[in-house]
Design a protein around this motif. Sequence first.
Motif, mmCIF file in Angstrom:
data_model
loop_
_atom_site.group_PDB
_atom_site.id
_atom_site.type_symbol
_atom_site.label_atom_id
_atom_site.label_comp_id
_atom_site.label_asym_id
_atom_site.label_seq_id
_atom_site.Cartn_x
_atom_site.Cartn_y
_atom_site.Cartn_z
ATOM 1 N N PHE A 168 44.558 -55.052 17.204
ATOM 2 C CA PHE A 168 45.780 -54.603 16.560
ATOM 3 C C PHE A 168 46.844 -55.672 16.742
ATOM 4 O O PHE A 168 47.037 -56.182 17.851
ATOM 5 C CB PHE A 168 46.256 -53.272 17.152
ATOM 6 C CG PHE A 168 47.611 -52.852 16.663
ATOM 7 C CD1 PHE A 168 47.782 -52.304 15.412
ATOM 8 C CD2 PHE A 168 48.730 -53.026 17.473
ATOM 9 C CE1 PHE A 168 49.037 -51.926 14.968
ATOM 10 C CE2 PHE A 168 49.990 -52.641 17.041
ATOM 11 C CZ PHE A 168 50.142 -52.091 15.779
ATOM 12 N N SER A 169 47.557 -56.017 15.655
ATOM 13 C CA SER A 169 48.557 -57.071 15.706
ATOM 14 C C SER A 169 49.852 -56.557 15.100
ATOM 15 O O SER A 169 49.852 -55.880 14.066
ATOM 16 C CB SER A 169 48.072 -58.312 14.943
ATOM 17 O OG SER A 169 49.090 -59.284 14.879
ATOM 18 N N ARG A 170 50.964 -56.874 15.808
ATOM 19 C CA ARG A 170 52.290 -56.498 15.305
ATOM 20 C C ARG A 170 53.289 -57.544 15.755
ATOM 21 O O ARG A 170 53.245 -58.021 16.887
ATOM 22 C CB ARG A 170 52.690 -55.131 15.834
ATOM 23 C CG ARG A 170 54.060 -54.655 15.352
ATOM 24 C CD ARG A 170 54.335 -53.247 15.831
ATOM 25 N NE ARG A 170 54.471 -53.200 17.272
ATOM 26 C CZ ARG A 170 55.610 -53.422 17.942
ATOM 27 N NH1 ARG A 170 56.718 -53.737 17.281
ATOM 28 N NH2 ARG A 170 55.649 -53.343 19.254
ATOM 29 N N ARG A 171 54.177 -57.910 14.858
ATOM 30 C CA ARG A 171 55.219 -58.878 15.182
ATOM 31 C C ARG A 171 56.573 -58.179 15.242
ATOM 32 O O ARG A 171 56.865 -57.301 14.437
ATOM 33 C CB ARG A 171 55.266 -60.004 14.143
ATOM 34 C CG ARG A 171 54.036 -60.887 14.174
ATOM 35 C CD ARG A 171 54.210 -62.079 13.258
ATOM 36 N NE ARG A 171 53.064 -62.967 13.323
ATOM 37 C CZ ARG A 171 52.991 -64.144 12.702
ATOM 38 N NH1 ARG A 171 54.017 -64.560 11.940
ATOM 39 N NH2 ARG A 171 51.920 -64.903 12.819
ATOM 40 N N GLN A 178 60.739 -64.477 17.410
ATOM 41 C CA GLN A 178 59.707 -63.552 16.955
ATOM 42 C C GLN A 178 58.542 -63.537 17.937
ATOM 43 O O GLN A 178 58.049 -64.584 18.355
ATOM 44 C CB GLN A 178 59.220 -63.951 15.561
ATOM 45 C CG GLN A 178 58.395 -62.877 14.866
ATOM 46 C CD GLN A 178 58.034 -63.266 13.452
ATOM 47 O OE1 GLN A 178 57.327 -64.242 13.242
ATOM 48 N NE2 GLN A 178 58.521 -62.504 12.478
ATOM 49 N N VAL A 179 58.112 -62.328 18.300
ATOM 50 C CA VAL A 179 57.032 -62.156 19.278
ATOM 51 C C VAL A 179 55.901 -61.383 18.616
ATOM 52 O O VAL A 179 56.140 -60.381 17.925
ATOM 53 C CB VAL A 179 57.535 -61.412 20.526
ATOM 54 C CG1 VAL A 179 56.385 -61.178 21.498
ATOM 55 C CG2 VAL A 179 58.651 -62.199 21.202
ATOM 56 N N GLU A 180 54.662 -61.818 18.846
ATOM 57 C CA GLU A 180 53.486 -61.141 18.320
ATOM 58 C C GLU A 180 52.807 -60.360 19.438
ATOM 59 O O GLU A 180 52.480 -60.913 20.494
ATOM 60 C CB GLU A 180 52.500 -62.126 17.709
ATOM 61 C CG GLU A 180 51.267 -61.448 17.110
ATOM 62 C CD GLU A 180 50.287 -62.426 16.473
ATOM 63 O OE1 GLU A 180 49.289 -61.968 15.888
ATOM 64 O OE2 GLU A 180 50.534 -63.638 16.563
ATOM 65 N N ILE A 181 52.620 -59.079 19.183
ATOM 66 C CA ILE A 181 51.924 -58.209 20.131
ATOM 67 C C ILE A 181 50.490 -58.041 19.649
ATOM 68 O O ILE A 181 50.247 -57.649 18.507
ATOM 69 C CB ILE A 181 52.628 -56.842 20.238
ATOM 70 C CG1 ILE A 181 54.065 -57.032 20.721
ATOM 71 C CG2 ILE A 181 51.866 -55.908 21.163
ATOM 72 C CD1 ILE A 181 54.867 -55.759 20.723
ATOM 73 N N LYS A 182 49.537 -58.298 20.518
ATOM 74 C CA LYS A 182 48.128 -58.233 20.160
ATOM 75 C C LYS A 182 47.401 -57.373 21.182
ATOM 76 O O LYS A 182 47.490 -57.606 22.394
ATOM 77 C CB LYS A 182 47.521 -59.640 20.111
ATOM 78 C CG LYS A 182 46.063 -59.674 19.718
ATOM 79 C CD LYS A 182 45.547 -61.111 19.663
ATOM 80 C CE LYS A 182 44.080 -61.172 19.315
ATOM 81 N NZ LYS A 182 43.560 -62.564 19.298
ATOM 82 N N ILE A 183 46.657 -56.372 20.681
ATOM 83 C CA ILE A 183 45.886 -55.473 21.536
ATOM 84 C C ILE A 183 44.438 -55.506 21.080
ATOM 85 O O ILE A 183 44.121 -55.130 19.946
ATOM 86 C CB ILE A 183 46.427 -54.029 21.469
ATOM 87 C CG1 ILE A 183 47.905 -53.985 21.877
ATOM 88 C CG2 ILE A 183 45.605 -53.102 22.351
ATOM 89 C CD1 ILE A 183 48.542 -52.624 21.707
#
Length: 217
Positions: A168-171, A178-183
């Motif tokens: 799952f990816s969300r910026r 800008q930060v990208e969250i990756k699970i």
Amino acid sequence: MSILTDGTHENLVLAQNVNGRLRAEARMAFARAFLLRATGAGAFLALAGAGFGAASYGYATMNQFDTAAEKIAAAMQTALADVTLKTKGEVTLTDNTLKLEGLPAQKADAVPTPTKAQLGAEAAPASKAPVNTTFTVFKQVPYLDGQIVTGWNFKAAEDRPYQQYCYFSRRSNESKGQVEIKIDLAMDGRTLPQPQKSDVNLGILATNCVWHDGKAL
């Protein structure tokens, strides 16, 4: 008073004078009549010539317009005969359908295919060591404010991926940028273990992963 008798010299002279005068008057009357006839004939010929000239001018004008129209029609026909229309689709003309040349229609489910230039088949390191070429196909499913991405890793000339992974990816915009969250969610069709201290349910998110064979391994 003297009386002239027949046959005398005076009577003969008088008769000759009267006859000469009568002949002169007759010639004058004939000349007048001829002049009138000539004037009438001249006027008739002049009017007839004017009418014939007008008729000839009208005919020539009409013929000229017809010739110009024929030339324009011939030029348009020649121009249209030399034109080649190339486009895609069909053009309907009254009850007839004209099929035009065009590029072959692409399938709606067509996917991009890497070219030789994109794969860089001729690329090599400075050490001249052997190079193994692989490529990855990504499948993206929108989810909430981000997306769930599944990656298929392929080796060259193989139809099945040798590795699959899903995350799952969300910026988000933070104060530092800008930060990208990756699970990470799953690997090779199997959901990863659920972290103990996490509010994210990996099993629910992993149902949006797109596996190559359509099912979990």
